[in-house]
Write a protein that holds these residues in place. Structure first.
Motif, PDB file in Angstrom:
ATOM      1  N   ALA A 413       1.151  -1.217   0.145  1.00  0.00           N
ATOM      2  CA  ALA A 413       0.145   0.037   0.002  1.00  0.00           C
ATOM      3  C   ALA A 413       0.577   0.697   0.217  1.00  0.00           C
ATOM      4  CB  ALA A 413      -0.803   0.242   0.916  1.00  0.00           C
ATOM      5  N   ILE A 414       1.824   1.462   0.806  1.00  0.00           N
ATOM      6  CA  ILE A 414       2.998   2.340   0.991  1.00  0.00           C
ATOM      7  C   ILE A 414       3.559   2.543  -0.239  1.00  0.00           C
ATOM      8  CG2 ILE A 414       5.091   3.619   1.926  1.00  0.00           C
ATOM      9  CD1 ILE A 414       2.236   3.775   3.677  1.00  0.00           C
ATOM     10  N   ALA A 415       4.182   1.468  -1.247  1.00  0.00           N
ATOM     11  CA  ALA A 415       4.848   1.495  -2.293  1.00  0.00           C
ATOM     12  C   ALA A 415       3.686   1.927  -3.639  1.00  0.00           C
ATOM     13  CB  ALA A 415       4.620  -0.905  -2.769  1.00  0.00           C
ATOM     14  N   ALA A 416       2.861   1.130  -3.445  1.00  0.00           N
ATOM     15  CA  ALA A 416       1.034   2.069  -4.698  1.00  0.00           C
ATOM     16  C   ALA A 416       1.184   3.169  -4.584  1.00  0.00           C
ATOM     17  CB  ALA A 416      -0.024   0.989  -3.970  1.00  0.00           C
ATOM     18  N   MET A 417       1.136   3.882  -2.925  1.00  0.00           N
ATOM     19  CA  MET A 417       0.595   5.784  -2.060  1.00  0.00           C
ATOM     20  C   MET A 417       1.773   6.304  -3.264  1.00  0.00           C
ATOM     21  SD  MET A 417       0.009   7.708   0.740  1.00  0.00           S
ATOM     22  CE  MET A 417       1.416   6.648   1.380  1.00  0.00           C
ATOM     23  N   LEU A 418       3.573   6.318  -3.271  1.00  0.00           N
ATOM     24  CA  LEU A 418       4.546   6.663  -3.641  1.00  0.00           C
ATOM     25  C   LEU A 418       4.615   6.604  -4.635  1.00  0.00           C
ATOM     26  CD1 LEU A 418       6.948   5.400  -1.065  1.00  0.00           C
ATOM     27  CD2 LEU A 418       5.920   7.661  -1.036  1.00  0.00           C
ATOM     28  N   ILE A 419       4.254   5.729  -5.535  1.00  0.00           N
ATOM     29  CA  ILE A 419       4.649   5.077  -7.085  1.00  0.00           C
ATOM     30  C   ILE A 419       3.257   6.357  -7.599  1.00  0.00           C
ATOM     31  CG2 ILE A 419       3.870   4.536  -9.372  1.00  0.00           C
ATOM     32  CD1 ILE A 419       5.460   1.443  -7.784  1.00  0.00           C
ATOM     33  N   ALA A 420       2.534   5.845  -7.323  1.00  0.00           N
ATOM     34  CA  ALA A 420       0.940   7.174  -7.661  1.00  0.00           C
ATOM     35  C   ALA A 420       1.585   8.576  -7.612  1.00  0.00           C
ATOM     36  CB  ALA A 420      -0.650   7.462  -7.248  1.00  0.00           C
ATOM     37  N   ALA A 421       1.995   9.067  -6.607  1.00  0.00           N
ATOM     38  CA  ALA A 421       2.424  10.418  -6.341  1.00  0.00           C
ATOM     39  C   ALA A 421       3.351  10.829  -7.646  1.00  0.00           C
ATOM     40  CB  ALA A 421       2.893  10.253  -4.436  1.00  0.00           C
ATOM     41  N   VAL A 422       4.785  10.402  -7.358  1.00  0.00           N
ATOM     42  CA  VAL A 422       5.802  10.811  -8.057  1.00  0.00           C
ATOM     43  C   VAL A 422       5.337  10.118  -9.897  1.00  0.00           C
ATOM     44  CG1 VAL A 422       6.850  10.026  -6.139  1.00  0.00           C
ATOM     45  CG2 VAL A 422       6.909   8.378  -7.991  1.00  0.00           C
ATOM     46  N   VAL A 423       4.787   9.156 -10.236  1.00  0.00           N
ATOM     47  CA  VAL A 423       4.795   9.171 -11.562  1.00  0.00           C
ATOM     48  C   VAL A 423       4.150  10.130 -12.732  1.00  0.00           C
ATOM     49  CG1 VAL A 423       2.523   8.355 -11.406  1.00  0.00           C
ATOM     50  CG2 VAL A 423       4.057   7.072 -12.776  1.00  0.00           C
ATOM     51  N   PHE A 424       3.570  11.110 -11.879  1.00  0.00           N
ATOM     52  CA  PHE A 424       2.584  11.945 -12.693  1.00  0.00           C
ATOM     53  C   PHE A 424       4.070  13.043 -12.234  1.00  0.00           C
ATOM     54  CE2 PHE A 424      -0.657   9.990 -11.632  1.00  0.00           C
ATOM     55  CZ  PHE A 424      -1.496  10.240 -12.698  1.00  0.00           C
ATOM     56  N   MET A 425       5.456  13.261 -11.920  1.00  0.00           N
ATOM     57  CA  MET A 425       6.390  13.981 -12.088  1.00  0.00           C
ATOM     58  C   MET A 425       6.749  13.359 -13.048  1.00  0.00           C
ATOM     59  SD  MET A 425       5.427  15.850  -9.738  1.00  0.00           S
ATOM     60  CE  MET A 425       7.168  16.498  -9.199  1.00  0.00           C
ATOM     61  N   ILE A 426       7.346  12.629 -14.122  1.00  0.00           N
ATOM     62  CA  ILE A 426       8.210  11.836 -14.550  1.00  0.00           C
ATOM     63  C   ILE A 426       7.764  12.950 -16.043  1.00  0.00           C
ATOM     64  CG2 ILE A 426       9.551  10.560 -16.393  1.00  0.00           C
ATOM     65  CD1 ILE A 426       8.884   8.257 -13.402  1.00  0.00           C
ATOM     66  N   ASP A 427       8.286  13.063 -16.795  1.00  0.00           N
ATOM     67  CA  ASP A 427       8.141  13.753 -17.980  1.00  0.00           C
ATOM     68  C   ASP A 427       9.419  13.779 -19.127  1.00  0.00           C
ATOM     69  OD1 ASP A 427       7.208  15.918 -19.518  1.00  0.00           O
ATOM     70  OD2 ASP A 427       7.581  17.924 -18.175  1.00  0.00           O
ATOM     71  N   PHE A 428       8.905  13.499 -19.805  1.00  0.00           N
ATOM     72  CA  PHE A 428       9.941  13.120 -21.046  1.00  0.00           C
ATOM     73  C   PHE A 428      10.066  14.553 -22.498  1.00  0.00           C
ATOM     74  CE2 PHE A 428      10.209   9.428 -19.194  1.00  0.00           C
ATOM     75  CZ  PHE A 428      11.608   8.870 -18.760  1.00  0.00           C
ATOM     76  N   SER A 429       8.660  14.961 -22.151  1.00  0.00           N
ATOM     77  CA  SER A 429       8.281  16.071 -23.294  1.00  0.00           C
ATOM     78  C   SER A 429       9.926  17.286 -23.337  1.00  0.00           C
ATOM     79  CB  SER A 429       7.275  17.062 -22.770  1.00  0.00           C
ATOM     80  OG  SER A 429       7.462  17.600 -21.364  1.00  0.00           O
ATOM     81  N   PRO A 430       9.960  17.803 -22.846  1.00  0.00           N
ATOM     82  CA  PRO A 430      11.575  18.729 -22.686  1.00  0.00           C
ATOM     83  C   PRO A 430      12.702  17.613 -23.901  1.00  0.00           C
ATOM     84  CG  PRO A 430      11.430  18.210 -20.353  1.00  0.00           C
ATOM     85  CD  PRO A 430      10.379  17.191 -21.185  1.00  0.00           C
ATOM     86  N   ILE A 431      12.555  16.299 -23.789  1.00  0.00           N
ATOM     87  CA  ILE A 431      14.034  16.080 -24.748  1.00  0.00           C
ATOM     88  C   ILE A 431      13.490  16.948 -26.130  1.00  0.00           C
ATOM     89  CG2 ILE A 431      14.277  13.797 -25.521  1.00  0.00           C
ATOM     90  CD1 ILE A 431      13.333  12.887 -22.919  1.00  0.00           C
ATOM     91  N   ARG A 432      12.187  16.377 -26.311  1.00  0.00           N
ATOM     92  CA  ARG A 432      12.355  16.900 -28.034  1.00  0.00           C
ATOM     93  C   ARG A 432      12.092  18.667 -28.443  1.00  0.00           C
ATOM     94  NH1 ARG A 432       6.459  15.033 -30.982  1.00  0.00           N
ATOM     95  NH2 ARG A 432       7.581  12.824 -31.541  1.00  0.00           N
ATOM     96  N   GLU A 433      11.014  19.165 -27.618  1.00  0.00           N
ATOM     97  CA  GLU A 433      11.716  20.748 -27.280  1.00  0.00           C
ATOM     98  C   GLU A 433      12.844  21.424 -27.629  1.00  0.00           C
ATOM     99  OE1 GLU A 433       9.888  24.419 -24.575  1.00  0.00           O
ATOM    100  OE2 GLU A 433       9.071  22.750 -24.530  1.00  0.00           O
ATOM    101  N   LEU A 434      13.764  20.469 -26.193  1.00  0.00           N
ATOM    102  CA  LEU A 434      15.185  20.745 -26.500  1.00  0.00           C
ATOM    103  C   LEU A 434      16.007  20.772 -27.521  1.00  0.00           C
ATOM    104  CD1 LEU A 434      16.013  20.737 -22.918  1.00  0.00           C
ATOM    105  CD2 LEU A 434      15.628  22.206 -23.258  1.00  0.00           C
TER     106      LEU A 434
END
Length: 602
Positions: A413-434
């Motif tokens: 349950a703790i692991a699921a909570m941490l994953i759900a909290a941080v997964v939306f912080m992963i952002d690969f969009s700057p790669i194409r833009e930069l």
């Protein structure tokens, strides 16, 4: 209207066209009171930051902070226990650090999402610099780290955050979120042991009860997250109440999931036994009491009495490395969550210093901001740093009253909570833009991300900062220079114009550009050097420009220094091959040899 607001200034005259199609200046009336510079906040409001938001604190904000604080408390308790073990300490020291860090950050901190407390990074630092030494060395390390951080804040050294560019911050954020999610997948799948197993080992060692519970919690958290985005077609009192109810459920989703799982586990244990639980539980918390005492400035170690200076010698470079790494990590995390890019880095340094310095008096390990917990606070709808007080109270209860019950929190349950909290912080969009806008920023992002993943986030952060400093030095040493052939009164001349500020490191590059231009045009035209962007005119400038003038004189080419101030002209060596042009435009007389004026005689 008040008397002050009647104050006006005459800035421009009325708009009137003239014959050549241009316009004259205009005269307008300006309210000087309306546009005057807003007064700077009192230093008390800037340092005791809680006074800024406390006056606007309301019931809705308090409820949001309470939910976020309780949610974070359920997260920080098992984390603090784990990080204390990682540092080689017993569990209570991690919980002490969580309490003290949250309390003092609530008073002085500026970013509501930032969660000060024990972290994996600080635990590794403690393990590296303290090792097998007595626990008292940890308290001295916390004291010295806090002192260094406090002094950096007092002396307003917040400008160092300017060396953390946006691409590096984004790469650090994405890499940290990726690492946290990857590590938590082990607990989600019930895998044991250190390191990440291979794909084949995953299917052999997977614990399906943990996996099922973790996946159910993860799906539930993601579904509840969507509740806050529900919009009704009609706005009525009923729909507004429903929307607010859904919002409360959404922001409290982490606490709800952990509470329900813990309650089910508790009932299961009461009816059967702990051995009957099919999934993994967190470690039980040892009951202890938070006490105030002076740091041990004198202690016995290996049959020798060590005074404070001896302890400092034992800790070595740790007294500088630990606070610097903590500041860089804390500022990077703060920049990831700050609104409108308004970050008072010096205040954050001051606050971090107070947290660690005070923690040394409560037997705490060094602390800094934790990205995972900050993401949980963000996901839980935190409003102000006061949520840290609720978290600290819950951790204090865990130490004194609730210790038997926190052992019923399932790890999946703790692991699921941490994953759900941080997964939306992963952002690969700057790669194409930069890639399309700035290749150097692209290299910074990719390099920082890869190093963070491969060598650790602290090494990746240092790598990104150093790489961008190298880019700055290269830019200073190789400035952009425009070389054009221009005409003035039927006379041609070579115009060398820097497109950026020039420091001593770039003057040799300009020298090469002048020689290349003269070679291209067969030494047929005089050279006009635009000096308006020369910064910090020093001996290097004087020597190189004089050498250029001498080289051009041997080739029969005149050097004209355009826009060089009169006080700087006096610094130049005497030369018959240098003309100074102070006019707004180059004229024919400037392109002919003449006796130099306003020059220094040797």
């Amino acid at each position: 209207m008040s008397k002050n607001k009647n104050l006006t200034v005459e800035a421009l005259e009325e708009l009137k066209p003239i014959k050549n199609g241009e316009f004259q200046d205009t005269k307008v009336v300006i309210d000087t009171v309306k546009y005057e510079q807003p007064p700077e906040k009192n230093w008390i409001l800037r340092r005791l930051y809680f006074l800024n938001w406390l006056k606007a604190y309301d019931r809705e904000t308090a409820i949001a902070d309470l939910i976020a604080g309780v949610t974070l408390g359920l997260t920080i308790i098992p984390q603090s226990i784990a990080y204390a073990a990682l540092a080689g300490l017993s569990s209570e020291y991690g919980l002490y650090s969580a309490i003290v860090g949250k309390v003092f950050y609530a008073l002085f901190g500026t970013i509501p999402q930032v969660s000060i407390g024990p972290t994996s990074l600080m635990s590794l630092m403690v393990l590296q610099f303290v090792g097998e030494r007595p626990v008292e060395f940890v308290f001295i390390l916390s004291f010295m780290a806090g002192l260094v951080e406090l002094l950096m804040g007092v002396f307003q050294l917040g400008f160092i955050v300017n060396f953390i560019p946006t691409p590096v911050t984004k790469a650090f954020t994405s890499a940290t979120a990726f690492i946290v999610a990857a590590v938590q997948f082990k607990s989600l799948l019930g895998l044991k042991g250190k390191g990440l197993p291979s794909i084949g080992e995953v299917f052999k060692k997977i614990h399906y009860s943990d996996t099922i519970l973790g996946c159910i919690c993860l799906v539930t958290l993601l579904a509840l997250r969507k509740l806050s985005h529900i919009n009704f077609k009609e706005s009525t009192p009923t729909t507004r109440k429903l929307q607010k109810f859904f919002w409360y459920i959404s922001i409290s989703r982490n606490a709800l999931v952990v509470f329900i799982c813990s309650a089910v586990t508790f009932i299961w244990v009461q009816k059967r036994s702990v051995e009957a639980i099919p999934y993994t539980l967190t470690t039980k918390v040892t009951s202890a009491h938070l006490t105030f005492s002076l740091p041990p400035f004198v202690l016995d170690y290996k049959n020798t009495t060590l005074v404070f200076t001896d302890i400092i010698h034992e800790l070595g470079s740790g007294i500088l490395v630990v606070p610097i790494v903590a500041i860089l990590a804390n500022v990077a995390i703060a920049k990831a969550f700050v609104k409108d890019n308004r970050l008072d880095a010096s205040q954050e340094m001051l606050t971090l210093g107070i947290c660690n310095l005070s923690g040394a008096f409560f037997n705490c390990m060094p602390t800094c901001g934790a990205f995972t917990r900050s993401a949980v606070s963000q996901a839980s709808g935190v409003r102000t740093p006061l949520s840290g007080i609720y978290t600290a109270l819950l951790v204090y209860l865990a130490l004194n009253v609730l210790t038997p019950y926190f052992g019923f929190i399932p790890k999946p349950a703790i692991a699921a909570m941490l994953i759900a909290a941080v997964v939306f912080m992963i952002d690969f969009s700057p790669i194409r833009e930069l890639w399309h806008t700035n290749k150097k920023d692209f290299i910074s992002w990719v390099g920082c991300f890869i190093v963070c993943i491969g060598a650790g986030v602290e090494v990746g952060l240092f790598f990104g900062i150093v790489m961008n400093m190298v880019f700055v030095l290269l830019r200073l040493g190789n400035p952009k220079v425009e070389v054009t052939l221009k005409e003035c009164e039927n006379r041609n001349y070579i115009f060398v114009s820097p497109l950026s500020d020039i420091y001593y490191s770039g003057i040799e590059y300009i020298r090469d550009k002048i020689n290349d231009a003269c070679l291209l045009y067969r030494d047929d035209f005089p050279v006009v050097l635009d000096c308006r962007r020369f910064m910090q005119f020093d001996a290097t400038f004087v020597d190189v420009v004089s050498a250029v003038a001498k080289e051009l004189h041997e080739r029969g080419v005149l050097l004209v220094l355009y826009g060089l101030r009169e006080d700087l002209q006096k610094l130049m060596h005497k030369s018959k091959n240098i003309n100074f042009c102070e006019n707004e435009r180059i004229c024919s007389a400037d392109l002919s040899p003449k006796k130099p004026v306003n020059i220094k005689t040797n």
